[in-house]
Design an enzyme around this catalytic site. Structure first.
Site, PDB file in Angstrom:
ATOM      1  N   PHE A 227      -7.878   1.577  -2.480  1.00 30.03           N
ATOM      2  CA  PHE A 227      -7.504   2.405  -3.627  1.00 30.03           C
ATOM      3  C   PHE A 227      -6.054   2.856  -3.529  1.00 30.03           C
ATOM      4  O   PHE A 227      -5.397   3.090  -4.541  1.00 30.03           O
ATOM      5  CB  PHE A 227      -8.443   3.630  -3.686  1.00 30.03           C
ATOM      6  CG  PHE A 227      -8.785   4.068  -5.075  1.00 30.03           C
ATOM      7  CD1 PHE A 227      -8.174   5.184  -5.628  1.00 30.03           C
ATOM      8  CD2 PHE A 227      -9.695   3.354  -5.824  1.00 30.03           C
ATOM      9  CE1 PHE A 227      -8.478   5.594  -6.914  1.00 30.03           C
ATOM     10  CE2 PHE A 227     -10.012   3.761  -7.110  1.00 30.03           C
ATOM     11  CZ  PHE A 227      -9.396   4.881  -7.651  1.00 30.03           C
TER      12      PHE A 227
ATOM     13  N   ALA B 156     -14.463   3.569  -2.802  1.00 33.37           N
ATOM     14  CA  ALA B 156     -15.353   4.043  -1.736  1.00 33.37           C
ATOM     15  C   ALA B 156     -16.827   3.979  -2.134  1.00 33.37           C
ATOM     16  O   ALA B 156     -17.692   3.742  -1.292  1.00 33.37           O
ATOM     17  CB  ALA B 156     -14.986   5.465  -1.351  1.00 33.37           C
ATOM     18  N   LEU B 157     -17.106   4.157  -3.420  1.00 29.57           N
ATOM     19  CA  LEU B 157     -18.513   4.104  -3.851  1.00 29.57           C
ATOM     20  C   LEU B 157     -19.142   2.740  -3.610  1.00 29.57           C
ATOM     21  O   LEU B 157     -20.350   2.620  -3.531  1.00 29.57           O
ATOM     22  CB  LEU B 157     -18.639   4.493  -5.330  1.00 29.57           C
ATOM     23  CG  LEU B 157     -18.671   5.979  -5.649  1.00 29.57           C
ATOM     24  CD1 LEU B 157     -18.858   6.179  -7.153  1.00 29.57           C
ATOM     25  CD2 LEU B 157     -19.757   6.704  -4.867  1.00 29.57           C
ATOM     26  N   GLU B 158     -18.324   1.707  -3.549  1.00 36.06           N
ATOM     27  CA  GLU B 158     -18.845   0.348  -3.340  1.00 36.06           C
ATOM     28  C   GLU B 158     -18.987  -0.024  -1.869  1.00 36.06           C
ATOM     29  O   GLU B 158     -19.555  -1.074  -1.549  1.00 36.06           O
ATOM     30  CB  GLU B 158     -17.920  -0.668  -4.025  1.00 36.06           C
ATOM     31  CG  GLU B 158     -18.093  -0.752  -5.529  1.00 36.06           C
ATOM     32  CD  GLU B 158     -17.495   0.450  -6.240  1.00 36.06           C
ATOM     33  OE1 GLU B 158     -16.362   0.859  -5.897  1.00 36.06           O
ATOM     34  OE2 GLU B 158     -18.174   0.999  -7.128  1.00 36.06           O
TER      35      GLU B 158
ATOM     36  N   VAL C 104     -10.193   8.928  -0.386  1.00 32.22           N
ATOM     37  CA  VAL C 104     -10.639   9.606  -1.605  1.00 32.22           C
ATOM     38  C   VAL C 104      -9.834  10.890  -1.715  1.00 32.22           C
ATOM     39  O   VAL C 104      -9.946  11.768  -0.848  1.00 32.22           O
ATOM     40  CB  VAL C 104     -12.143   9.911  -1.549  1.00 32.22           C
ATOM     41  CG1 VAL C 104     -12.615  10.513  -2.867  1.00 32.22           C
ATOM     42  CG2 VAL C 104     -12.939   8.645  -1.230  1.00 32.22           C
ATOM     43  N   ILE C 105      -8.998  10.969  -2.738  1.00 29.98           N
ATOM     44  CA  ILE C 105      -8.132  12.134  -2.915  1.00 29.98           C
ATOM     45  C   ILE C 105      -8.576  12.884  -4.164  1.00 29.98           C
ATOM     46  O   ILE C 105      -8.757  12.281  -5.228  1.00 29.98           O
ATOM     47  CB  ILE C 105      -6.653  11.723  -3.047  1.00 29.98           C
ATOM     48  CG1 ILE C 105      -6.205  11.001  -1.771  1.00 29.98           C
ATOM     49  CG2 ILE C 105      -5.782  12.943  -3.312  1.00 29.98           C
ATOM     50  CD1 ILE C 105      -4.789  10.475  -1.825  1.00 29.98           C
TER      51      ILE C 105
ATOM     52  N   HIS D 104     -15.638  14.167 -10.031  1.00 30.82           N
ATOM     53  CA  HIS D 104     -15.809  12.811  -9.497  1.00 30.82           C
ATOM     54  C   HIS D 104     -15.482  12.736  -8.004  1.00 30.82           C
ATOM     55  O   HIS D 104     -16.064  11.935  -7.268  1.00 30.82           O
ATOM     56  CB  HIS D 104     -14.942  11.826 -10.288  1.00 30.82           C
ATOM     57  CG  HIS D 104     -15.402  10.418 -10.133  1.00 30.82           C
ATOM     58  ND1 HIS D 104     -14.528   9.381  -9.907  1.00 30.82           N
ATOM     59  CD2 HIS D 104     -16.626   9.873 -10.143  1.00 30.82           C
ATOM     60  CE1 HIS D 104     -15.205   8.255  -9.788  1.00 30.82           C
ATOM     61  NE2 HIS D 104     -16.481   8.526  -9.923  1.00 30.82           N
TER      62      HIS D 104
ATOM     63  N   ARG E  97      -3.753  11.604   8.456  1.00 30.51           N
ATOM     64  CA  ARG E  97      -5.020  11.109   9.014  1.00 30.51           C
ATOM     65  C   ARG E  97      -5.082   9.589   9.081  1.00 30.51           C
ATOM     66  O   ARG E  97      -5.738   9.021   9.953  1.00 30.51           O
ATOM     67  CB  ARG E  97      -6.184  11.707   8.227  1.00 30.51           C
ATOM     68  CG  ARG E  97      -6.378  13.192   8.544  1.00 30.51           C
ATOM     69  CD  ARG E  97      -6.947  14.003   7.386  1.00 30.51           C
ATOM     70  NE  ARG E  97      -7.030  15.427   7.778  1.00 30.51           N
ATOM     71  CZ  ARG E  97      -6.002  16.258   7.713  1.00 30.51           C
ATOM     72  NH1 ARG E  97      -4.803  15.829   7.285  1.00 30.51           N
ATOM     73  NH2 ARG E  97      -6.116  17.521   8.083  1.00 30.51           N
TER      74      ARG E  97
HETATM   75  N1  LIG Z   1     -10.956   8.231  -7.110  1.00 28.49           N
HETATM   76  C1  LIG Z   1     -11.218   7.377  -6.057  1.00 28.49           C
HETATM   77  C2  LIG Z   1     -12.159   6.358  -6.156  1.00 28.49           C
HETATM   78  N2  LIG Z   1     -12.844   6.178  -7.303  1.00 28.49           N
HETATM   79  C3  LIG Z   1     -13.503   4.920  -7.655  1.00 28.49           C
HETATM   80  C4  LIG Z   1     -14.933   4.834  -7.118  1.00 28.49           C
HETATM   81  O1  LIG Z   1     -14.946   4.718  -5.694  1.00 28.49           O
HETATM   82  C5  LIG Z   1     -15.643   3.602  -7.699  1.00 28.49           C
HETATM   83  O2  LIG Z   1     -14.924   2.445  -7.310  1.00 28.49           O
HETATM   84  C6  LIG Z   1     -15.714   3.665  -9.205  1.00 28.49           C
HETATM   85  O3  LIG Z   1     -16.358   4.864  -9.591  1.00 28.49           O
HETATM   86  C7  LIG Z   1     -16.486   2.465  -9.774  1.00 28.49           C
HETATM   87  O4  LIG Z   1     -17.788   2.420  -9.262  1.00 28.49           O
HETATM   88  N3  LIG Z   1     -12.397   5.537  -5.102  1.00 28.49           N
HETATM   89  C8  LIG Z   1     -11.700   5.692  -3.928  1.00 28.49           C
HETATM   90  O5  LIG Z   1     -11.926   4.936  -2.962  1.00 28.49           O
HETATM   91  N4  LIG Z   1     -10.777   6.689  -3.809  1.00 28.49           N
HETATM   92  C9  LIG Z   1     -10.513   7.544  -4.837  1.00 28.49           C
HETATM   93  O6  LIG Z   1      -9.650   8.452  -4.691  1.00 28.49           O
HETATM   94  C1  LIG Z   2     -11.710  11.010  -6.228  1.00 30.85           C
HETATM   95  C2  LIG Z   2     -11.596  10.587  -7.634  1.00 30.85           C
HETATM   96  O1  LIG Z   2     -12.472   9.958  -8.211  1.00 30.85           O
HETATM   97  C3  LIG Z   2     -10.409  11.085  -8.353  1.00 30.85           C
HETATM   98  O2  LIG Z   2      -9.268  10.489  -7.802  1.00 30.85           O
HETATM   99  C4  LIG Z   2     -10.483  10.767  -9.839  1.00 30.85           C
HETATM  100  O3  LIG Z   2      -9.544  11.612 -10.429  1.00 30.85           O
HETATM  101  P1  LIG Z   2     -10.016  12.535 -11.645  1.00 30.85           P
HETATM  102  O4  LIG Z   2     -11.097  13.466 -11.098  1.00 30.85           O
HETATM  103  O5  LIG Z   2      -8.764  13.304 -12.054  1.00 30.85           O
HETATM  104  O6  LIG Z   2     -10.529  11.624 -12.735  1.00 30.85           O
END
Ligand SMILES: Nc1c(NC[C@H](O)[C@H](O)[C@H](O)CO)[nH]c(=O)[nH]c1=O
Ligand SMILES: CC(=O)[C@@H](O)COP(=O)(O)O
Length: 139
Positions: A11, A42-44, A67-68, A74, A112
């Site tokens: 990501f 990360a969800l995958e 994941v930020i 979300h 990190r």
């Molecule tokens: N916001 C971040 C995501 N979001 C995407 C999800 O992980 C997933 O790919 C999507 O919802 C489709 O299923 N993923 C990260 O790895 N880091 C993020 O900050």
């Molecule tokens: C961790 C996330 O899914 C995030 O980066 C998505 O950003 P947002 O909550 O502003 O849509």
């Protein structure tokens, strides 16, 4: 010698490169081999680990991602559900290390991810190695 699959959610390219460098160095330092696959986020990662485990080709798995927090809920879903999925797979007997960073901002993630600093990629790899050794001990 064991073979590890690194599953990375690419990501943030620059952060993933740091995590990968740390994880790969740790696996190689322990005398093991590794392959890497990429998933969208990360969800995958848990699903990819589950799919890969059906192949029987890997002794352990290293999950890497960043994941930020953004503006919405979300973050909690992505951070929490990716961790929950990996935990479920671990409790099913897979040797997994979780190197998915969940941070408030990029500055926290850089510290990190950087092998010269917190080196969480190496930490995740070392955890996967340790869990594999534990599984062998309990045979
Ligand atoms: N916001 C971040 C995501 N979001 C995407 C999800 O992980 C997933 O790919 C999507 O919802 C489709 O299923 N993923 C990260 O790895 N880091 C993020 O900050
Ligand atoms: C961790 C996330 O899914 C995030 O980066 C998505 O950003 P947002 O909550 O502003 O849509």
């Amino acid at each position: 010698m064991a073979n590890f699959l690194i599953v990375e959610a690419r990501f943030y390219d620059h952060l993933n490169d740091l995590l990968l460098a740390g994880a790969r160095a740790a696996i190689e330092a322990a005398g093991h081999t590794h392959e890497t696959v990429m998933v969208p986020g990360a969800l995958e990662i848990p699903g990819a680990v589950a799919l890969a485990s059906e192949s029987g080709r890997y002794d352990g798995y290293v999950a890497l991602g960043v994941v930020i927090r953004g503006e919405t809920y979300h973050f909690e879903i992505v951070a929490g559900e990716s961790a929950r999925g990996l935990m479920a797979l671990s409790m099913d007997g897979l040797a997994i290390g979780n190197g998915i960073l969940t941070t408030e901002n990029e500055a926290q993630a850089i510290v990190r991810a950087d092998p010269a600093q917190a080196n969480k990629g190496a930490g995740a790899a070392e955890a996967a190695i340790a869990m594999l050794e534990l599984r062998k001990r309990f045979g």
